[in-house]
Design a protein around this motif. Structure first.
Motif, PDB file in Angstrom:
ATOM      1  N   GLU A  49       0.685  -1.343   0.052  1.00 45.62           N
ATOM      2  CA  GLU A  49      -0.149  -0.096  -0.315  1.00 45.62           C
ATOM      3  C   GLU A  49       0.979   1.315  -0.044  1.00 45.62           C
ATOM      4  OE1 GLU A  49      -3.002   2.416   3.088  1.00 45.62           O
ATOM      5  OE2 GLU A  49      -2.691   0.258   3.297  1.00 45.62           O
ATOM      6  N   LEU A  50       1.782   1.211   0.880  1.00 44.59           N
ATOM      7  CA  LEU A  50       2.690   2.442   0.795  1.00 44.59           C
ATOM      8  C   LEU A  50       3.480   2.832  -0.439  1.00 44.59           C
ATOM      9  CD1 LEU A  50       4.002   4.794   2.268  1.00 44.59           C
ATOM     10  CD2 LEU A  50       5.578   3.206   3.402  1.00 44.59           C
ATOM     11  N   GLY A  51       3.819   1.655  -1.119  1.00 48.60           N
ATOM     12  CA  GLY A  51       4.611   1.663  -2.432  1.00 48.60           C
ATOM     13  C   GLY A  51       3.741   2.281  -3.443  1.00 48.60           C
ATOM     14  N   ARG A  52       2.366   1.974  -3.454  1.00 44.93           N
ATOM     15  CA  ARG A  52       1.230   2.448  -4.347  1.00 44.93           C
ATOM     16  C   ARG A  52       1.159   3.962  -4.046  1.00 44.93           C
ATOM     17  NH1 ARG A  52      -2.134  -2.001  -3.461  1.00 44.93           N
ATOM     18  NH2 ARG A  52      -3.401  -0.673  -2.024  1.00 44.93           N
ATOM     19  N   GLY A  53       1.188   4.078  -2.879  1.00 44.31           N
ATOM     20  CA  GLY A  53       1.008   5.646  -2.461  1.00 44.31           C
ATOM     21  C   GLY A  53       2.217   6.475  -3.191  1.00 44.31           C
ATOM     22  N   VAL A  54       3.454   5.836  -3.001  1.00 44.02           N
ATOM     23  CA  VAL A  54       4.933   6.498  -3.465  1.00 44.02           C
ATOM     24  C   VAL A  54       4.629   6.603  -4.842  1.00 44.02           C
ATOM     25  CG1 VAL A  54       7.078   6.442  -3.849  1.00 44.02           C
ATOM     26  CG2 VAL A  54       6.020   5.788  -1.629  1.00 44.02           C
ATOM     27  N   LEU A  55       4.065   5.658  -5.718  1.00 46.15           N
ATOM     28  CA  LEU A  55       4.030   5.567  -7.079  1.00 46.15           C
ATOM     29  C   LEU A  55       3.230   6.881  -7.518  1.00 46.15           C
ATOM     30  CD1 LEU A  55       3.791   2.037  -8.440  1.00 46.15           C
ATOM     31  CD2 LEU A  55       5.558   3.420  -8.672  1.00 46.15           C
ATOM     32  N   HIS A  56       1.884   6.945  -6.792  1.00 48.89           N
ATOM     33  CA  HIS A  56       0.845   8.047  -7.039  1.00 48.89           C
ATOM     34  C   HIS A  56       1.675   9.397  -7.026  1.00 48.89           C
ATOM     35  CE1 HIS A  56      -2.549   5.630  -7.592  1.00 48.89           C
ATOM     36  NE2 HIS A  56      -2.226   4.748  -6.726  1.00 48.89           N
ATOM     37  N   VAL A  57       2.496   9.718  -5.829  1.00 53.45           N
ATOM     38  CA  VAL A  57       3.062  11.066  -5.670  1.00 53.45           C
ATOM     39  C   VAL A  57       4.127  11.227  -6.486  1.00 53.45           C
ATOM     40  CG1 VAL A  57       4.605  12.092  -3.990  1.00 53.45           C
ATOM     41  CG2 VAL A  57       2.608  10.919  -3.167  1.00 53.45           C
ATOM     42  N   LEU A  58       4.750  10.268  -6.926  1.00 57.28           N
ATOM     43  CA  LEU A  58       5.775  10.295  -8.067  1.00 57.28           C
ATOM     44  C   LEU A  58       5.237  10.981  -9.261  1.00 57.28           C
ATOM     45  CD1 LEU A  58       8.190   7.373  -7.505  1.00 57.28           C
ATOM     46  CD2 LEU A  58       8.759   9.839  -6.881  1.00 57.28           C
ATOM     47  N   ARG A  59       4.091  10.666  -9.545  1.00 54.03           N
ATOM     48  CA  ARG A  59       3.606  11.069 -10.786  1.00 54.03           C
ATOM     49  C   ARG A  59       2.665  12.211 -10.933  1.00 54.03           C
ATOM     50  NH1 ARG A  59       1.108   5.174 -11.433  1.00 54.03           N
ATOM     51  NH2 ARG A  59       2.792   4.073 -12.266  1.00 54.03           N
ATOM     52  N   LYS A  60       2.959  12.847  -9.738  1.00 54.70           N
ATOM     53  CA  LYS A  60       2.174  14.197  -9.513  1.00 54.70           C
ATOM     54  C   LYS A  60       3.161  15.475  -9.476  1.00 54.70           C
ATOM     55  CE  LYS A  60      -1.897  12.901  -7.093  1.00 54.70           C
ATOM     56  NZ  LYS A  60      -2.708  13.161  -5.915  1.00 54.70           N
ATOM     57  N   ARG A  61       2.459  16.463  -9.520  1.00 57.50           N
ATOM     58  CA  ARG A  61       3.250  17.932  -9.447  1.00 57.50           C
ATOM     59  C   ARG A  61       2.838  18.138  -8.002  1.00 57.50           C
ATOM     60  NH1 ARG A  61       0.601  21.547 -13.873  1.00 57.50           N
ATOM     61  NH2 ARG A  61      -1.229  20.634 -12.585  1.00 57.50           N
ATOM     62  N   LYS A  62       3.941  19.085  -7.511  1.00 54.60           N
ATOM     63  CA  LYS A  62       3.853  19.497  -6.111  1.00 54.60           C
ATOM     64  C   LYS A  62       2.312  20.196  -5.655  1.00 54.60           C
ATOM     65  CE  LYS A  62       6.878  22.125  -4.808  1.00 54.60           C
ATOM     66  NZ  LYS A  62       8.099  23.089  -4.445  1.00 54.60           N
ATOM     67  N   THR A  66      -2.546  15.966  -2.544  1.00 50.26           N
ATOM     68  CA  THR A  66      -3.559  15.994  -1.582  1.00 50.26           C
ATOM     69  C   THR A  66      -3.000  15.700  -0.183  1.00 50.26           C
ATOM     70  OG1 THR A  66      -3.801  13.554  -1.773  1.00 50.26           O
ATOM     71  CG2 THR A  66      -4.855  14.992  -3.249  1.00 50.26           C
ATOM     72  N   ASP A  67      -3.986  15.742   0.799  1.00 50.16           N
ATOM     73  CA  ASP A  67      -3.606  15.587   2.233  1.00 50.16           C
ATOM     74  C   ASP A  67      -3.278  13.976   2.182  1.00 50.16           C
ATOM     75  OD1 ASP A  67      -3.939  18.160   2.942  1.00 50.16           O
ATOM     76  OD2 ASP A  67      -6.148  17.517   3.746  1.00 50.16           O
ATOM     77  N   ASP A  68      -3.556  13.256   1.686  1.00 48.90           N
ATOM     78  CA  ASP A  68      -3.306  11.596   1.467  1.00 48.90           C
ATOM     79  C   ASP A  68      -1.926  11.484   1.150  1.00 48.90           C
ATOM     80  OD1 ASP A  68      -5.603  10.907   2.802  1.00 48.90           O
ATOM     81  OD2 ASP A  68      -6.548  10.220   0.885  1.00 48.90           O
ATOM     82  N   ASP A  69      -1.601  12.154  -0.192  1.00 50.01           N
ATOM     83  CA  ASP A  69      -0.340  12.311  -0.749  1.00 50.01           C
ATOM     84  C   ASP A  69       0.676  12.821   0.460  1.00 50.01           C
ATOM     85  OD1 ASP A  69      -1.250  11.328  -3.257  1.00 50.01           O
ATOM     86  OD2 ASP A  69      -1.523  13.499  -3.829  1.00 50.01           O
ATOM     87  N   ARG A  70       0.606  13.901   1.058  1.00 52.94           N
ATOM     88  CA  ARG A  70       1.399  14.277   2.125  1.00 52.94           C
ATOM     89  C   ARG A  70       1.635  13.449   3.192  1.00 52.94           C
ATOM     90  NH1 ARG A  70      -0.537  18.818  -0.261  1.00 52.94           N
ATOM     91  NH2 ARG A  70      -2.480  18.914   0.846  1.00 52.94           N
ATOM     92  N   ASP A  71       0.663  12.751   3.606  1.00 48.57           N
ATOM     93  CA  ASP A  71       0.671  11.681   4.693  1.00 48.57           C
ATOM     94  C   ASP A  71       1.647  10.243   3.972  1.00 48.57           C
ATOM     95  OD1 ASP A  71       0.111  10.265   7.103  1.00 48.57           O
ATOM     96  OD2 ASP A  71      -1.092   8.927   5.870  1.00 48.57           O
ATOM     97  N   VAL A  72       1.626  10.049   2.817  1.00 49.20           N
ATOM     98  CA  VAL A  72       2.389   9.074   2.322  1.00 49.20           C
ATOM     99  C   VAL A  72       3.751   9.666   2.351  1.00 49.20           C
ATOM    100  CG1 VAL A  72       3.100   7.963   0.082  1.00 49.20           C
ATOM    101  CG2 VAL A  72       0.991   7.836   0.894  1.00 49.20           C
TER     102      VAL A  72
END
Length: 105
Positions: A49-62, A66-72
């Motif tokens: 789950e954490l790895g999936r979250g990291v993948l989502h963050v890596l694909r985003k611009r700053k 989201t709050d969930d991204d910042r939590d990850v």
């Protein structure tokens, strides 16, 4: 890491500790999730789950975080700070599942 980190500091720290690019991490997570049974029909099943979250963050611009991204991002930075000094296989697996390859220091 303190809760008081602002978004810019958190972004910078996250990208400092995550030293695998999204394709490397995705490949690692899929290989890890496949285990001995092979890939499942749903490529997200079995992926950390954490790895999936990291993948989502890596694909985003700053600016799109989201709050969930910042939590990850906080969780990853804290994990690397806590586990990063250990050299056993379990610690390396945990770190790599979060996008940090300790052998790339």
């Amino acid at each position: 890491m303190s809760e008081g980190f602002d978004a810019d500091m958190l972004w910078d720290e996250f990208h400092r500790v995550v030293n695998m690019n999204s394709e490397e991490l995705r490949t690692y997570l899929l290989a890890d999730a496949s285990g001995e049974d092979g890939f499942s029909a749903d490529p997200d099943l079995g992926i950390d789950e954490l790895g999936r979250g990291v993948l989502h963050v890596l694909r985003k611009r700053k600016m799109d975080l989201t709050d969930d991204d910042r939590d990850v991002m906080r969780r990853v930075v804290e994990l690397v700070e806590t586990v990063g000094n250990k050299s056993d296989d379990q610690a390396r697996h945990m770190l790599m599942s979060a996008g940090h390859d300790p052998l790339r220091a």
